[in-house]
Design an enzyme around this catalytic site. Structure first.
Site, PDB file in Angstrom:
ATOM      1  N   HIS A 122       0.842  -1.204   0.000  1.00 37.71           N
ATOM      2  CA  HIS A 122       0.000   0.000   0.000  1.00 37.71           C
ATOM      3  C   HIS A 122       0.872   1.247   0.000  1.00 37.71           C
ATOM      4  CE1 HIS A 122       1.181  -0.463   4.199  1.00 37.71           C
ATOM      5  NE2 HIS A 122       0.861   0.804   4.395  1.00 37.71           N
ATOM      6  N   ASP A 124       0.466   4.971   2.098  1.00 36.54           N
ATOM      7  CA  ASP A 124      -0.308   5.342   3.283  1.00 36.54           C
ATOM      8  C   ASP A 124      -1.473   6.273   2.945  1.00 36.54           C
ATOM      9  OD1 ASP A 124       1.190   3.790   5.035  1.00 36.54           O
ATOM     10  OD2 ASP A 124       2.662   5.386   5.356  1.00 36.54           O
ATOM     11  N   HIS A 271       4.824   0.203   0.312  1.00 35.64           N
ATOM     12  CA  HIS A 271       5.565  -0.595   1.283  1.00 35.64           C
ATOM     13  C   HIS A 271       4.687  -1.713   1.820  1.00 35.64           C
ATOM     14  CE1 HIS A 271       3.591   2.700   3.405  1.00 35.64           C
ATOM     15  NE2 HIS A 271       3.557   1.934   4.491  1.00 35.64           N
ATOM     16  N   ARG A 286       4.728   6.357  14.247  1.00 32.72           N
ATOM     17  CA  ARG A 286       4.850   6.970  12.924  1.00 32.72           C
ATOM     18  C   ARG A 286       4.396   8.415  12.984  1.00 32.72           C
ATOM     19  NH1 ARG A 286       1.114   4.800   8.250  1.00 32.72           N
ATOM     20  NH2 ARG A 286       0.165   6.867   8.237  1.00 32.72           N
TER      21      ARG A 286
HETATM   22  O1  AKG Z   1       5.417  -1.678  10.469  1.00 32.77           O
HETATM   23  C1  AKG Z   1       5.929  -1.347   9.406  1.00 32.77           C
HETATM   24  O2  AKG Z   1       7.073  -1.654   9.090  1.00 32.77           O
HETATM   25  C2  AKG Z   1       5.150  -0.507   8.442  1.00 32.77           C
HETATM   26  C3  AKG Z   1       3.714  -0.392   8.826  1.00 32.77           C
HETATM   27  C4  AKG Z   1       3.017   0.578   7.930  1.00 32.77           C
HETATM   28  O3  AKG Z   1       2.476   0.237   6.921  1.00 32.77           O
HETATM   29  C5  AKG Z   1       3.105   1.995   8.259  1.00 32.77           C
HETATM   30  O4  AKG Z   1       3.608   2.364   9.323  1.00 32.77           O
HETATM   31  O5  AKG Z   1       2.675   2.797   7.427  1.00 32.77           O
HETATM   32 FE   FE2 Z   2       1.904   1.968   5.780  1.00 29.33          FE
END
Ligand code: AKG
Ligand code: FE2
Length: 295
Positions: A122, A124, A271, A286
């Protein structure tokens, strides 16, 4: 019939522009692959950044699409301040956040989890009218092995399409929907559902506002429909594009350690996180930088 897309008749089918190596004065840039991913050394993100270092980090992001920092010890406020250097911060429409800090999203999985963040490919929150320009994920706790994250260049995926396919996709738009992604997803973490989730229409091929390069902008997570063509054709084209963009030639894979940071350009990167470490715990935050309308 050609047996595999990796074995064309006359050498590799995909020839990437690997980018010119440019000099950096204030930071150290070590590429993971010629086209995506670089580790950045020589900078302590807990300290206030000079404009020159910030410019170099920004350039390293534009050139490498996702950049990684190791051994960073940041307070939540320092993490937020680093994000603010790149723009206004985005608040996630569904995911949980740290108490009193809506811009500090929680990314976590442990033995009690029924899911982990980002398990499918995806970009984000592409369901929003103005999806984020970038995400800055700071992992504080992770297992000794497992929990890697894969990143893929949507420039490379676009450039590897046939000229006929590029012409076909030009001008098409697609619907990105958050409803099926977010409804009920965070219920076991005590997050109540909202009456509705974002839904937006975006070009299938977008032009990056900073680099001017074209990239594919549909993803398995959110994109449900290409507009203006029959449903079965939309399903078929999306299926092809997803399969195409998941070619490992377009990817890098990051192995986390506690106190690592990944900063990806959400406009040209997809990612996918590997939840291969159950029952171990992986935890981080994040910070997401707001973006603009894809064009
Ligand atoms: O946990 C991760 O490495 C990525 C998870 C994810 O898709 C995000 O934080 O946007
Ligand atoms: Fe993500």
């Amino acid at each position: 019939m050609q047996g595999s897309s990796l074995r064309g008749n006359r050498g590799p089918r995909y020839k990437h522009r690997a980018g010119d190596a440019t000099a950096y004065e204030g930071i150290v840039v070590r590429k993971l692959t010629p086209i995506i991913g670089a580790e950045i050394g020589g900078v302590d993100l807990a300290q206030p950044l000079s404009n020159r270092i910030q410019d170099e980090i920004h350039r390293a992001l534009a050139e490498n699409l996702v950049i990684f920092f190791r051994d960073q010890v940041l307070t939540p406020d320092q993490h937020l301040a680093f994000g603010r250097r790149f723009g206004d911060l985005h608040v996630h429409p569904a995911a949980p956040h740290e108490p009193g800090r809506p811009e500090l999203m929680i990314v976590a999985a442990d033995e009690n989890s029924t899911r982990a963040n980002g398990e499918g490919w995806h970009s984000d929150v592409s369901c929003e009218a103005e999806p984020p320009m970038g995400s800055i994920l700071y992992i504080k706790q992770c297992p000794a092995e497992g929990g890697d994250t894969l990143f893929a260049s949507m420039y490379a995926a676009y450039e590897a399409l046939s000229e006929r396919m590029k012409v076909y996709l030009e001008g098409l738009t697609a619907i990105h929907d958050g409803e099926h992604v977010y409804r009920g997803t965070y219920a076991n973490l005590g997050v109540a559902d909202k009456p509705s989730y974002p839904r937006a229409e975006h070009p299938v091929v977008r032009t990056h506002p900073v680099t001017g390069r074209k990239c594919l902008y549909v993803n398995r997570g959110f994109t449900v429909r290409i507009n203006g063509i029959p449903r079965d054709e939309s399903d078929g084209i999306l299926r092809y594009l997803y399969e195409h963009m998941e070619n490992p030639l377009f990817q890098c894979r990051f192995r986390w350690q506690p106190n690592s940071i990944a900063f990806w350009d959400n406009r040209c990167v997809q990612h996918r996180a590997m939840w291969d470490y159950w029952p171990h715990r992986r935890y981080g935050n994040r910070v997401t930088v707001a973006g603009d309308k894809p064009r």
